[in-house]
Design a protein around this motif. Sequence first.
Motif, PDB file in Angstrom:
ATOM      1  N   ALA A  69       9.460  -6.508  -8.925  1.00 38.40           N
ATOM      2  CA  ALA A  69       9.143  -7.646  -8.052  1.00 38.40           C
ATOM      3  C   ALA A  69       8.557  -7.159  -6.726  1.00 38.40           C
ATOM      4  N   LEU A  70       9.160  -6.128  -6.135  1.00 41.57           N
ATOM      5  CA  LEU A  70       8.634  -5.572  -4.887  1.00 41.57           C
ATOM      6  C   LEU A  70       7.244  -4.980  -5.102  1.00 41.57           C
ATOM      7  N   ALA A  71       7.053  -4.301  -6.228  1.00 41.13           N
ATOM      8  CA  ALA A  71       5.744  -3.724  -6.521  1.00 41.13           C
ATOM      9  C   ALA A  71       4.690  -4.816  -6.676  1.00 41.13           C
ATOM     10  N   GLY A  72       5.079  -5.936  -7.292  1.00 40.21           N
ATOM     11  CA  GLY A  72       4.143  -7.043  -7.443  1.00 40.21           C
ATOM     12  C   GLY A  72       3.697  -7.606  -6.104  1.00 40.21           C
ATOM     13  N   VAL A  73       4.633  -7.740  -5.169  1.00 39.53           N
ATOM     14  CA  VAL A  73       4.276  -8.203  -3.830  1.00 39.53           C
ATOM     15  C   VAL A  73       3.341  -7.195  -3.160  1.00 39.53           C
ATOM     16  N   GLU A 286      -0.739  -4.184   6.561  1.00 39.12           N
ATOM     17  CA  GLU A 286      -0.932  -2.887   5.915  1.00 39.12           C
ATOM     18  C   GLU A 286       0.231  -1.903   6.066  1.00 39.12           C
ATOM     19  N   PRO A 287       0.895  -1.827   7.232  1.00 38.55           N
ATOM     20  CA  PRO A 287       1.969  -0.818   7.330  1.00 38.55           C
ATOM     21  C   PRO A 287       3.074  -0.990   6.297  1.00 38.55           C
ATOM     22  N   LEU A 288       3.615  -2.208   6.170  1.00 40.03           N
ATOM     23  CA  LEU A 288       4.663  -2.432   5.182  1.00 40.03           C
ATOM     24  C   LEU A 288       4.141  -2.200   3.776  1.00 40.03           C
ATOM     25  N   CYS A 289       2.932  -2.683   3.517  1.00 41.46           N
ATOM     26  CA  CYS A 289       2.342  -2.531   2.191  1.00 41.46           C
ATOM     27  C   CYS A 289       2.122  -1.063   1.859  1.00 41.46           C
ATOM     28  N   GLY A 290       1.521  -0.313   2.796  1.00 40.61           N
ATOM     29  CA  GLY A 290       1.173   1.069   2.519  1.00 40.61           C
ATOM     30  C   GLY A 290       2.343   2.023   2.542  1.00 40.61           C
ATOM     31  N   LEU A 291       3.328   1.762   3.393  1.00 42.92           N
ATOM     32  CA  LEU A 291       4.445   2.692   3.538  1.00 42.92           C
ATOM     33  C   LEU A 291       5.490   2.555   2.440  1.00 42.92           C
ATOM     34  N   TYR A 297       4.962   0.724  -6.366  1.00 43.24           N
ATOM     35  CA  TYR A 297       4.057   0.497  -7.500  1.00 43.24           C
ATOM     36  C   TYR A 297       3.610   1.825  -8.108  1.00 43.24           C
ATOM     37  N   PHE A 298       3.303   2.821  -7.247  1.00 38.75           N
ATOM     38  CA  PHE A 298       2.897   4.130  -7.747  1.00 38.75           C
ATOM     39  C   PHE A 298       3.981   4.740  -8.628  1.00 38.75           C
ATOM     40  N   VAL A 299       5.208   4.710  -8.125  1.00 40.07           N
ATOM     41  CA  VAL A 299       6.305   5.335  -8.865  1.00 40.07           C
ATOM     42  C   VAL A 299       6.533   4.621 -10.198  1.00 40.07           C
ATOM     43  N   LEU A 300       6.553   3.306 -10.174  1.00 37.78           N
ATOM     44  CA  LEU A 300       6.746   2.566 -11.417  1.00 37.78           C
ATOM     45  C   LEU A 300       5.610   2.826 -12.397  1.00 37.78           C
ATOM     46  N   SER A 301       4.371   2.956 -11.867  1.00 33.42           N
ATOM     47  CA  SER A 301       3.243   3.282 -12.744  1.00 33.42           C
ATOM     48  C   SER A 301       3.420   4.669 -13.332  1.00 33.42           C
ATOM     49  N   GLY A 302       3.872   5.626 -12.497  1.00 30.32           N
ATOM     50  CA  GLY A 302       4.074   6.982 -12.981  1.00 30.32           C
ATOM     51  C   GLY A 302       5.186   7.090 -13.997  1.00 30.32           C
TER      52      GLY A 302
END
Length: 435
Positions: A69-73, A286-291, A297-302
């Motif tokens: 859910a967090l990754a989707g946001v 961007e800060p919250l999104c990027g940090l 999302y990266f970790v879940l994709s990996g």
Amino acid sequence: MTESQAVHLFLGLAVILGLARAMGALARRFGQPAVIGEILTGVLLGPTLFGSQLSGAVFPAEVRPLLNALAGVGVALFMFVVGSELDLGILRGGGRATLWTSLLSTLLPLVLGAALALTLVSSHHEGSSVGFVLFFSVAMSVTAFPVLARIIADRKLANTRIGATALACAAITDLLAWTLLAVVVAIATGERFDWWLTLLVPYVALMVTVVRPLLRRAARTVSEDEQGGRAGNRNFLALVLGGLLVSAAFTEWLGLHYIFGAFLFGAVLPRGTDGTLRDGVLQRVEPLCGLLLLPVYFVLSGLKVDLSRLNASDLGQLAAILVVAVTGKFVGAYVGARIGGLDGRHAAALGALLNTRGLTELVVLGVGLELGLLDAKLYSLMVVMAVTTTALTGPLLSRILPAPTAGAASAGTSTPPEPRTVPARKADATETASR
């Protein structure tokens, strides 16, 4: 949320934040975008090296839905940022080089991708092959505009013809790719095109003719209200965030995907005077999104990438995917740039730049996996392709345009007016652009 879920969620987020920052910094030390290290964080935590034991302990099954859910946001916010940075004003003065490079660097990967997909469909997809072939073609044609802008800014190419042309081509390619992906999603989900056109086309028109002017009026009211101060800015930010969430929800309900609604809302966000309106919103988003959210999302994709069981046939498919991905973009861009009047060195530089894929490719692949258009093995191979092509961009560009001459990249060519999209903000004020 139970006590156990809360504990594992917060500890998992702390692990993601720490490792993503460390791996991103390591990637930058090797001259790579931070996204390379952040994607590798997920791959290293996944089943490739440690099986399911490590990822299962750090991110147990009961916590995965919360992280998803967090990754989707995070992805929705990222697509909003991508849409807001899509400035068609940079196309002015692009001329034949922009037109031909954009056309061929999109068309050739589509054609080569379709040809390769026909050889892969029997081993990686069941059912109708139309959706699979179309999706695979689109995935091969993607260029990551944010990563490209960061590379151009870092190498001080923003005010050269090669930099402006690359940005314009990436903007056109992104717009075409997202449009084609929307069509593919509609086909893959079985949505009828009359239903799709009946609702989506009027919705796009509503966003452009009604929502955009309302946002511009709201922004003008905030800027003219000297007593509004910080509260007024926060109210406008809340309005924008609420709007993009509603837009994302609508396209998801329509049967497409929430990323299209978020992207569209970003695209219609007015810039305000000198771009300050857009930048003010993005500097808060961007800060919250990027940090935090994008690293999730990266970790879940990996975690979905498993390279431990690849055999000789799979490695052959990976090699074919890499050849088609690199060749399609590079040759298409090179030929288009030469037709458009650029010399060989700068045409090759465009080919290298447009090969970068970054998080944009991961978002596309995530959609394909979610819809069942990619199986787990092919998804893993495509993630490797996305990381490899992004990592190759910097070294290739350094060989084509060595540092002493990079600042003079426009030598022998006319330099157009400075593009309206200013990559410096993306490079210096944010990290989301490096994705």
